[in-house]
Design a protein around this motif. Structure first.
Motif, PDB file in Angstrom:
ATOM      1  N   GLU A 196       0.812  -1.213   0.000  1.00 18.94           N
ATOM      2  CA  GLU A 196       0.000   0.000   0.000  1.00 18.94           C
ATOM      3  C   GLU A 196       0.849   1.268   0.000  1.00 18.94           C
ATOM      4  N   ILE A 197       2.055   1.153   0.512  1.00 21.42           N
ATOM      5  CA  ILE A 197       2.859   2.376   0.626  1.00 21.42           C
ATOM      6  C   ILE A 197       4.010   2.405  -0.382  1.00 21.42           C
ATOM      7  N   ILE A 198       3.930   1.498  -1.306  1.00 16.42           N
ATOM      8  CA  ILE A 198       5.014   1.465  -2.287  1.00 16.42           C
ATOM      9  C   ILE A 198       4.666   2.320  -3.500  1.00 16.42           C
ATOM     10  N   ASN A 199       5.588   3.187  -3.807  1.00 15.99           N
ATOM     11  CA  ASN A 199       5.356   4.040  -4.969  1.00 15.99           C
ATOM     12  C   ASN A 199       6.109   3.551  -6.195  1.00 15.99           C
ATOM     13  N   ASN A 200       7.318   3.081  -5.902  1.00 17.73           N
ATOM     14  CA  ASN A 200       8.191   2.722  -7.009  1.00 17.73           C
ATOM     15  C   ASN A 200       7.936   1.291  -7.470  1.00 17.73           C
ATOM     16  N   LYS A 201       7.339   1.116  -8.652  1.00 18.56           N
ATOM     17  CA  LYS A 201       6.978  -0.213  -9.128  1.00 18.56           C
ATOM     18  C   LYS A 201       7.997  -0.750 -10.126  1.00 18.56           C
ATOM     19  N   ASN A 202       9.064  -0.009 -10.286  1.00 17.21           N
ATOM     20  CA  ASN A 202      10.069  -0.481 -11.254  1.00 17.21           C
ATOM     21  C   ASN A 202      10.697  -1.802 -10.819  1.00 17.21           C
ATOM     22  N   ILE A 203      10.950  -2.654 -11.773  1.00 17.36           N
ATOM     23  CA  ILE A 203      11.612  -3.919 -11.461  1.00 17.36           C
ATOM     24  C   ILE A 203      13.108  -3.646 -11.310  1.00 17.36           C
ATOM     25  N   SER A 204      13.663  -4.005 -10.157  1.00 17.18           N
ATOM     26  CA  SER A 204      15.087  -3.748  -9.919  1.00 17.18           C
ATOM     27  C   SER A 204      15.940  -4.875 -10.468  1.00 17.18           C
ATOM     28  N   SER A 205      17.160  -4.521 -10.762  1.00 17.36           N
ATOM     29  CA  SER A 205      18.099  -5.553 -11.196  1.00 17.36           C
ATOM     30  C   SER A 205      18.564  -6.334  -9.956  1.00 17.36           C
ATOM     31  N   GLU A 206      19.166  -7.475 -10.182  1.00 20.62           N
ATOM     32  CA  GLU A 206      19.693  -8.302  -9.083  1.00 20.62           C
ATOM     33  C   GLU A 206      20.631  -7.485  -8.192  1.00 20.62           C
ATOM     34  N   ASN A 207      21.515  -6.732  -8.832  1.00 22.08           N
ATOM     35  CA  ASN A 207      22.481  -5.934  -8.066  1.00 22.08           C
ATOM     36  C   ASN A 207      21.799  -4.898  -7.205  1.00 22.08           C
ATOM     37  N   ASP A 208      20.794  -4.245  -7.777  1.00 20.33           N
ATOM     38  CA  ASP A 208      20.035  -3.240  -7.015  1.00 20.33           C
ATOM     39  C   ASP A 208      19.414  -3.876  -5.777  1.00 20.33           C
ATOM     40  N   LEU A 209      18.874  -5.073  -5.981  1.00 20.62           N
ATOM     41  CA  LEU A 209      18.202  -5.749  -4.870  1.00 20.62           C
ATOM     42  C   LEU A 209      19.193  -6.090  -3.751  1.00 20.62           C
ATOM     43  N   ILE A 210      20.367  -6.524  -4.166  1.00 20.01           N
ATOM     44  CA  ILE A 210      21.395  -6.842  -3.154  1.00 20.01           C
ATOM     45  C   ILE A 210      21.748  -5.580  -2.370  1.00 20.01           C
ATOM     46  N   ILE A 211      21.903  -4.479  -3.097  1.00 20.36           N
ATOM     47  CA  ILE A 211      22.236  -3.209  -2.430  1.00 20.36           C
ATOM     48  C   ILE A 211      21.120  -2.820  -1.469  1.00 20.36           C
ATOM     49  N   LYS A 212      19.879  -3.021  -1.925  1.00 10.80           N
ATOM     50  CA  LYS A 212      18.736  -2.659  -1.071  1.00 10.80           C
ATOM     51  C   LYS A 212      18.713  -3.503   0.205  1.00 10.80           C
ATOM     52  N   VAL A 213      18.927  -4.791   0.021  1.00 15.56           N
ATOM     53  CA  VAL A 213      18.949  -5.691   1.196  1.00 15.56           C
ATOM     54  C   VAL A 213      20.036  -5.236   2.168  1.00 15.56           C
TER      55      VAL A 213
END
Ligand SMILES: Nc1ncnc2c1ncn2[C@@H]1O[C@H](COP(=O)(O)OP(=O)(O)OP(=O)(O)O)[C@@H](O)[C@H]1O
Length: 413
Positions: free
Chosen positions: A334-351
């Motif tokens: 409900e509070i997510i604005n950014n629906k872009n699909i992230s790359s694997e690397n982006d996801l690792i950085i986010k984690v």
């Protein structure tokens, strides 16, 4: 009263004290003449001076046997001695050698050396040291049979109390040059005089080999004193303890390395909760920095947050991961604005970023309403929590941060 052995003076019996569970050894005096009496008196006199030592058989006194109740071959007088339940050292080694560790063997050697050292301190030499004159009581050495013992001050004479062979026997479990079914012959005796010695048993620690080799040196003056022997055996025992400690530490290190392997392995299955849980339950034994060594630099992680972290991870497998992850995902959706699909690397950085954020909060001891804080953070960073959750479900073993975050989300949900 049971017969347990036969010696130069007569038979040896085990007897129970009437109203006590305690056993005693009774030595009968059969073949006794004037010389034997002298020998016996000498034995008793010398032995009485050293019975305070734990590794020397105790002598209690002399008793008169009750002739009516005894068989005819028992004469009137019996020596009353401490009973050694393990019998002679040679018998004990035969029966128990398989189960003895090196530590047990060194302890036996040390007890023996300590008993001989005590004799030498009292200016007594034993002169008849062999594995049938050394008894064992409750797995402890009890030096016995002082029939040939003598009072002597001279150091060289003391060094003639050879127990190098006994030390070797303790390491091998058998008498020297023992061949089953064969008896010793004269030629062996000559070879020994000419310098023949037993070879070291495989795996014997070198310090021990060196020690017993020095103890059976041809020249008594070149043999170490009993004090030296005791000291060196103590050193070997302590060293062995340190090695055991090293081995244990090594095992722990290996286990930790295995954990790292599991953490870094891409084949880790979500279903192996038991294993993961066990691994995670050990986290609090490690340094938090070690857990987070890959991508996050943590400063000043305090004990309290370690404890909290440990509690978190210990609860890990009590939860239904999938369910919690899904519920969390739907809440955050409900509070997510950014629906872009992230790359694997982006996801690792986010984690990594989310994990870093959690530790910042924990370090500030500000963990109230933690779940909301994490969701706010995800929201503010414009991250897609569903995407992160899905990635974590599929890649929880990717690195230590992904493992941590996966477990942590379960905890706060
Ligand atoms: N205190 C004891 N406790 C248990 N067993 C004993 C005890 N004393 C002797 N024995 C057993 O009895 C056997 C005979 O012992 P003893 O001391 O009489 O003779 P020995 O040492 O074999 O010969 P010798 O007296 O001629 O030196 C020993 O080998 C041992 O097995």
């Amino acid at each position: 009263m049971n017969e347990i052995g036969i010696g130069g003076f007569g038979k040896v019996y085990r007897a129970k004290w009437k109203k006590s569970p305690k056993y005693f050894a009774l030595k009968s005096l059969l073949n006794i003449d004037e010389d034997a009496i002298k020998e016996l008196v000498n034995e008793i006199e010398l032995q009485r001076e050293v019975i305070f030592h734990d590794n020397i058989i105790n002598f209690y006194g002399i008793t008169i046997s009750d002739q009516e109740n005894q068989s005819n071959d028992i004469k009137k007088y019996l020596l009353v001695m401490e009973y050694a339940d393990g019998g002679s050292l040679s018998h004990y080694l035969k029966e128990n050698f398989k189960n003895l560790t090196w530590k047990d063997k060194f302890n036996l050697a040390n007890q023996l050396a300590s008993a001989v050292s005590c004799l030498h301190d009292e200016d007594i030499i034993h002169r008849d040291l062999h594995s049938n004159n050394v008894l064992i009581s409750k797995n402890i050495i009890k030096l016995a049979d002082f029939g040939l013992s003598k009072r002597i001050e001279e150091t060289t004479q003391k060094k003639k109390d050879i127990f190098g062979v006994l030390l070797w026997e303790i390491s091998s479990g058998e008498p020297p040059f023992y061949v089953e079914g064969e008896s010793y012959d004269g030629s062996l005796a000559i070879q020994i005089i000419q310098g023949l010695r037993e070879t070291a048993v495989p795996d014997t620690p070198v310090e021990y080999v060196k020690l017993y080799t020095e103890c059976w040196n041809d020249n008594p003056d070149n043999r170490p004193s009993t004090h030296d022997v005791v000291e060196r055996l103590n050193f070997i025992i302590n060293q062995k303890q340190d090695e055991n400690l090293d081995e244990k530490l090594g095992e722990i290190t290996n286990q930790t390395e295995n954990k790292d392997t599991i953490l870094n392995s891409n084949n880790f299955e979500v279903s192996s909760h038991g294993e993961l849980s066990k691994m995670i339950q050990d986290f609090d034994k490690m340094d938090v920095n070690q857990i987070l060594n890959e991508n996050i630099t943590l400063n000043n992680v305090e004990e309290s947050s370690r404890g909290e972290l440990s509690r978190i991870v210990q609860d890990f497998d009590k939860m239904d991961t999938k369910e919690i992850m899904e519920s969390m995902t739907s809440t955050s959706e409900e509070i997510i604005n950014n629906k872009n699909i992230s790359s694997e690397n982006d996801l690792i950085i986010k984690v990594n970023k989310i994990t870093e954020f959690i530790f910042e909060v924990l370090n500030k001891r500000n963990s109230s309403n933690l779940k909301q804080k994490i969701l706010d953070y995800i929201n503010n960073q414009k991250m897609n929590s569903k995407e992160i959750c899905n990635w974590l479900c599929d890649n929880q073993n990717y690195n230590s941060n992904s493992i941590f975050l996966f477990g942590f989300w379960n905890y706060v949900s």
